[in-house]
Design an enzyme around this catalytic site. Structure first.
Site, PDB file in Angstrom:
ATOM      1  N   THR A 221       0.820  -1.212   0.000  1.00  0.00           N
ATOM      2  CA  THR A 221       0.000   0.000   0.000  1.00  0.00           C
ATOM      3  C   THR A 221       0.858   1.269   0.000  1.00  0.00           C
ATOM      4  OG1 THR A 221      -1.764  -1.131   1.182  1.00  0.00           O
ATOM      5  CG2 THR A 221      -1.776   1.263   1.268  1.00  0.00           C
ATOM      6  N   SER A 227      -6.616   0.399  -2.653  1.00  0.00           N
ATOM      7  CA  SER A 227      -7.313  -0.670  -3.367  1.00  0.00           C
ATOM      8  C   SER A 227      -6.787  -0.816  -4.794  1.00  0.00           C
ATOM      9  CB  SER A 227      -8.819  -0.379  -3.390  1.00  0.00           C
ATOM     10  OG  SER A 227      -9.354  -0.420  -2.084  1.00  0.00           O
ATOM     11  N   GLU A 458      -5.792  -6.173   3.726  1.00  0.00           N
ATOM     12  CA  GLU A 458      -5.694  -7.377   2.873  1.00  0.00           C
ATOM     13  C   GLU A 458      -6.722  -7.318   1.731  1.00  0.00           C
ATOM     14  OE1 GLU A 458      -3.046  -8.323   3.706  1.00  0.00           O
ATOM     15  OE2 GLU A 458      -2.890  -9.767   5.340  1.00  0.00           O
TER      16      GLU A 458
END
Length: 475
Positions: A221, A227, A458
């Site tokens: 990330t 996302s 996750e």
């Protein structure tokens, strides 16, 4: 690494049970024995009398709180309370987590439950309050084989299956969800090196990670790509036999305190095919860390930004080929989703037991809350959702172990369902405790805070829905 038995055994378990049962049987009248003080801390024994405290003995308002024996035991004498609550005995058969397991799996589960009750639950609140990263406790867990659960034995792993791993993480999470969640991330990193590294890399990194002499962090990330992971911007320019990294990663569990960083970076063009995976070690020039983040939960593991400023990394630290990094990251996350869902199961299981005990001993309108049919129905729903989530997670774990074509989507479904449902279970358990559930004396509030983030990391649960929908519509 072979799984070992937890020291203490049956005699110690019986002693803990005999200490805690009187207070459980006579709520408001018993006293858990005064246990030795923790190093540098206060004594853990405390009076649970519901009568006002005598003058000079503290606030009468505090003494008059009608707290349940187990809720107060968890805070004041957590070792005895945790062993009683989290032990295998007395679990209603309909939610028994050992149902359907092989004898070997039941043994793994018992070792993990014992460790959770003896080494984690007694300190869960302290780790949260003081933001302690319990390195030595995790190293004890590694001695039982929990540092590389599904890593091959030739580099120090336990060589267990994905289902075995899920069972273990669920059990450990009953003791401290935050710490177990970090251990699950660490295990994912070690598996990635074991699976995609060459022989030299496996033998260089895996043994010290499996023993938890060293700890690992997963770096995907970024501040601008959550996302949409394939849009990451951290660059790695090839210069001879090295890469020069520039960029940063956000929300990295263990960041700054861990030793090994599995980093996804861009070595090629835009999109997933331009991403590669490098293994960095703390102390490399150009590698630094941001401030420690203040979080709602997950306080037993530090979270920081990881920053690369002309950080030089040997080409020999690349896992797999150039352009393979995104595939490595996603394969790691398939297992990571099962792992984090399993941690949610453990928190939910503990919360159901806490709610069950509270309803039994707490009285309102002249009778126990357990006599209220509405609360009976809600408890039944919590138990049903827990078992359904557990079955879905274990089904996905089997699919992943077998390498089935539908494994990735089943992992996404399990992560979506289990983390949503388990958060709802913990939140309902808190509601059943009323105002007391909102106090930090009660473990249920920490389970709520610690698993809320499982719906985000996750892969957010919105992304899990996208994966499932895409599979259905393209099928």
């Amino acid at each position: 690494m072979r799984m070992l038995a937890v020291p203490g055994g049956e005699e110690e378990e019986e002693e803990a049970r005999s200490e805690a049962v009187p207070a459980m049987q006579r709520p408001g009248q018993g006293r858990l024995p005064s246990l030795p003080p923790r190093p540098g801390g206060r004594r853990r024994g405390q009076d649970y009398s519901s009568q006002p405290a005598p003058a000079g003995a503290g606030s009468s308002r505090e003494a008059e709180r009608p707290r349940t024996a187990m809720a107060m035991a968890w805070r004041a004498a957590p070792r005895a309370a945790a062993r009683l609550l989290l032990g295998r005995r007395g679990i209603a058969s309909c939610i028994d987590p050992s149902t359907g397991l092989t004898e070997d799996q039941k043994e793994f589960q018992k070792v993990a439950l014992d460790f959770a009750a003896k080494e984690m639950a007694p300190y869960m609140a302290e780790w949260d309050e003081k933001e302690i990263f319990p390195v030595e406790t995790m190293r004890k867990a590694a001695q039982l084989g929990f540092g590389g659960i599904y890593v091959k034995p030739d580099v120090g792993g336990s060589g267990l299956s994905r289902l075995d791993t899920s069972i273990i993480f669920e059990a450990l999470s009953t003791g401290c969800t935050s710490t177990t969640a970090y251990m699950s991330i660490h295990n994912m990193c070690v598996w990635m090196i074991d699976t995609f590294g060459n022989e030299e890399q496996r033998r260089r990194f895996c043994p010290s990670l499996c023993s938890m002499e060293k700890f690992a962090s997963y770096c995907l990330t970024e501040p601008g790509s959550g996302s949409d992971a394939a849009s990451l911007l951290t660059s790695a320019q090839r210069k001879g036999d090295t890469y020069v990294l520039n960029g940063s990663k956000a929300f990295i569990s263990g960041g700054g305190d861990t030793d090994v960083y599995v980093v996804m970076c861009r070595t090629g063009g835009p999109g997933p095919k331009g991403i590669s995976c490098l293994v960095l070690e703390k102390g490399m020039p150009g590698l630094s860390f941001g401030k420690k983040e203040k979080k709602v939960g997950w306080n037993s593991q530090p979270t920081r930004a990881v920053i690369f400023e002309d950080c030089v990394v040997p080409v020999g630290n690349r896992l797999g080929a150039e352009g393979q990094g995104f595939n490595i990251a996603m394969q790691g996350l398939n297992g990571g989703r099962i792992n984090i869902a399993s941690c949610s199961l453990g928190a939910a299981h503990a919360s159901v037991l806490l709610a069950q005990e509270h309803l039994t001993v707490r009285k309102q309108f002249g009778e126990p809350l357990a006599n209220n049919q509405y609360l009976q129905f809600r408890l039944a729903e919590m138990a049903t959702r827990l078992v359904a989530a557990r079955l879905m997670v274990r089904n996905a774990a089997r699919a992943l172990q077998e390498g089935r074509e539908d494994a990735a989507v089943l992992c996404s479904m399990a992560k979506l369902f289990a983390t949503d449902e388990c958060f709802g279970i913990c939140n309902q358990a808190l509601q059943m405790h009323g105002g007391y559930g909102y106090l930090k004396d009660y473990a249920v509030q920490q389970f709520v805070r610690d698993i809320r983030v499982h719906q985000i990391l996750e892969g957010t649960n919105e992304v899990m829905r996208m994966i499932v929908a895409r599979n259905l519509l393209q099928g």
